[in-house]
Scaffold this motif. Structure first.
Motif, PDB file in Angstrom:
ATOM      1  N   THR A 154      33.003  40.094  47.173  1.00 17.75           N
ATOM      2  CA  THR A 154      33.777  39.249  46.266  1.00 17.75           C
ATOM      3  C   THR A 154      32.889  38.234  45.565  1.00 17.75           C
ATOM      4  N   SER A 155      31.598  38.221  45.908  1.00 15.82           N
ATOM      5  CA  SER A 155      30.654  37.274  45.305  1.00 15.82           C
ATOM      6  C   SER A 155      29.405  38.005  44.850  1.00 15.82           C
ATOM      7  N   PRO A 158      24.754  37.796  38.526  1.00 14.18           N
ATOM      8  CA  PRO A 158      24.586  36.782  39.576  1.00 14.18           C
ATOM      9  C   PRO A 158      23.946  35.519  39.021  1.00 14.18           C
ATOM     10  N   THR A 159      24.014  34.462  39.806  1.00 20.79           N
ATOM     11  CA  THR A 159      23.395  33.204  39.389  1.00 20.79           C
ATOM     12  C   THR A 159      21.891  33.364  39.263  1.00 20.79           C
ATOM     13  N   SER A 173      30.921  44.816  43.295  1.00 26.70           N
ATOM     14  CA  SER A 173      32.065  43.924  43.271  1.00 26.70           C
ATOM     15  C   SER A 173      33.302  44.742  43.619  1.00 26.70           C
ATOM     16  N   GLU A 174      34.203  44.167  44.416  1.00 25.80           N
ATOM     17  CA  GLU A 174      35.339  44.951  44.903  1.00 25.80           C
ATOM     18  C   GLU A 174      36.205  45.515  43.776  1.00 25.80           C
ATOM     19  N   THR A 175      36.246  44.853  42.625  1.00 26.16           N
ATOM     20  CA  THR A 175      37.069  45.371  41.535  1.00 26.16           C
ATOM     21  C   THR A 175      36.396  46.530  40.800  1.00 26.16           C
ATOM     22  N   GLY A 201      33.159  34.468  43.707  1.00 23.83           N
ATOM     23  CA  GLY A 201      32.444  33.865  42.596  1.00 23.83           C
ATOM     24  C   GLY A 201      33.336  33.446  41.450  1.00 23.83           C
ATOM     25  N   LEU A 202      34.543  34.037  41.337  1.00 20.04           N
ATOM     26  CA  LEU A 202      35.464  33.656  40.268  1.00 20.04           C
ATOM     27  C   LEU A 202      36.009  32.240  40.445  1.00 20.04           C
ATOM     28  N   SER A 203      35.905  31.710  41.658  1.00 20.20           N
ATOM     29  CA  SER A 203      36.382  30.344  41.889  1.00 20.20           C
ATOM     30  C   SER A 203      35.577  29.354  41.053  1.00 20.20           C
ATOM     31  N   SER A 204      34.250  29.417  41.153  1.00 20.82           N
ATOM     32  CA  SER A 204      33.409  28.505  40.363  1.00 20.82           C
ATOM     33  C   SER A 204      33.472  28.861  38.881  1.00 20.82           C
TER      34      SER A 204
END
Length: 303
Positions: free
Chosen positions: A129-130, A151-152, A99-101, A200-203
């Motif tokens: 980012t996901s 992850p999902t 993850s980029e962070t 992924g932070l959007s959902s």
């Protein structure tokens, strides 16, 4: 198919011109050496040595084959040594997705240590980012391990490294500055710096809002949590970001949610038998997640 053992016998016989000496060099019986040479001659369709009353004499075919055999034996020795080096974590290539962070927040110390202690290991890094997109990358065989939020779904082996807090970021002077933490209800009607659906932070944020019956008002969307934190600090709106996104020294207000919200930080391992991947994950576990202490203007909070 000629074996390496047969090639070893050929080289020893050509060099020594004696079955007895070749057998001694290879710690084999004379009959075993003769058997290997006979098999090789059948495959070549010609003699490699001329049998003499005392010893042997190489034929032209034998010398030519022996020269190529030396190259093959050297390549085989290099292959064994390379395998040992990679198996021992001293060489090879490790493809890391994250993850980029997480790159600076979590991986940087381990990457630095590996560059110093394992200079023959090539490290490749891909940022995402996901978490689900990262999982696809691993499933396609394009990365060996992936570090990031859970992850999902994934077919790779997954291990929990720890948890990181999700925090609220706002500009200096915001009303949250007077609070030690921010409840979900206090986020109602705040303009939000939201996330692009590719992140992924959007959902996650949509599910969080629905779970708490929170109405969010996105003023804009970004793919990057780090950008979201910087935009919130500039007064565009408030943002909820993982603590790993707070790398900037921009003046801002940072508060934990009340009750505190954390997300899993995991590592996916595409091939659990990969010794380099095993060693890297072991170093990540040994170091652990960074101490989650952040600063906002003049205030410090602990995770």
């Amino acid at each position: 198919m000629t074996t390496l053992r047969a090639l070893q016998c050929l080289v020893a016989l050509i060099d020594s011109e004696s079955v007895t000496e070749a057998a001694a060099m290879l710690h084999m019986s004379q009959s075993a050496v003769s058997h290997q040479i006979a098999g090789l001659e059948r495959e070549l369709g010609t003699q490699v040595v001329e049998r003499l009353p005392r010893g042997v004499r190489p034929t032209a075919a034998g010398r030519a084959a022996a020269n190529e055999a030396r190259t093959a034996l050297q390549a085989a020795a290099r292959a064994i040594e390379t395998g040992r080096q990679v198996g021992g974590g001293r060489a090879g290539r490790l493809r890391i997705a994250c993850s980029e962070t997480m790159t600076v927040w979590l991986l940087a110390p381990v990457l630095k240590d590996w560059s110093r202690r394992r200079p023959e290991v090539r490290l490749d890094l891909a940022e995402f980012t996901s978490a689900d997109r990262m999982t696809e990358h691993i499933a396609a065989g394009e990365s060996d391990i992936g570090v990031g939020p859970r992850p999902t779904t994934t077919a790779a082996r997954i291990e929990l490294l720890g948890q990181e807090p999700m925090v609220v970021v706002a500009a200096c002077g915001h009303r949250f500055a007077a609070k030690s933490s921010v409840s979900v209800i206090e986020l109602a009607d705040e303009p939000f710096v939201h996330y692009d659906p590719a992140n992924g932070l959007s959902s996650w944020l949509d599910e969080f809002a629905a779970q708490h019956q929170l109405s969010t008002m996105p003023v804009l969307r970004t793919r990057s949590p780090r950008t979201a934190a910087q935009l919130a600090a500039s007064g565009v709106g408030v943002a909820i970001v993982p603590i790993s996104a707070l790398m900037s020294q921009t003046a801002r207000i940072v508060r934990h949610l009340d009750p505190e919200v954390r997300r899993d930080v995991t590592v996916q391992i595409g091939n659990p038998a990969d010794s380099l991947a095993q060693r890297f994950v072991a170093d990540l576990r040994r170091r652990g997640l960074p101490c989650s202490v952040v600063t906002d203007h003049k205030c410090e909070i602990g995770a």
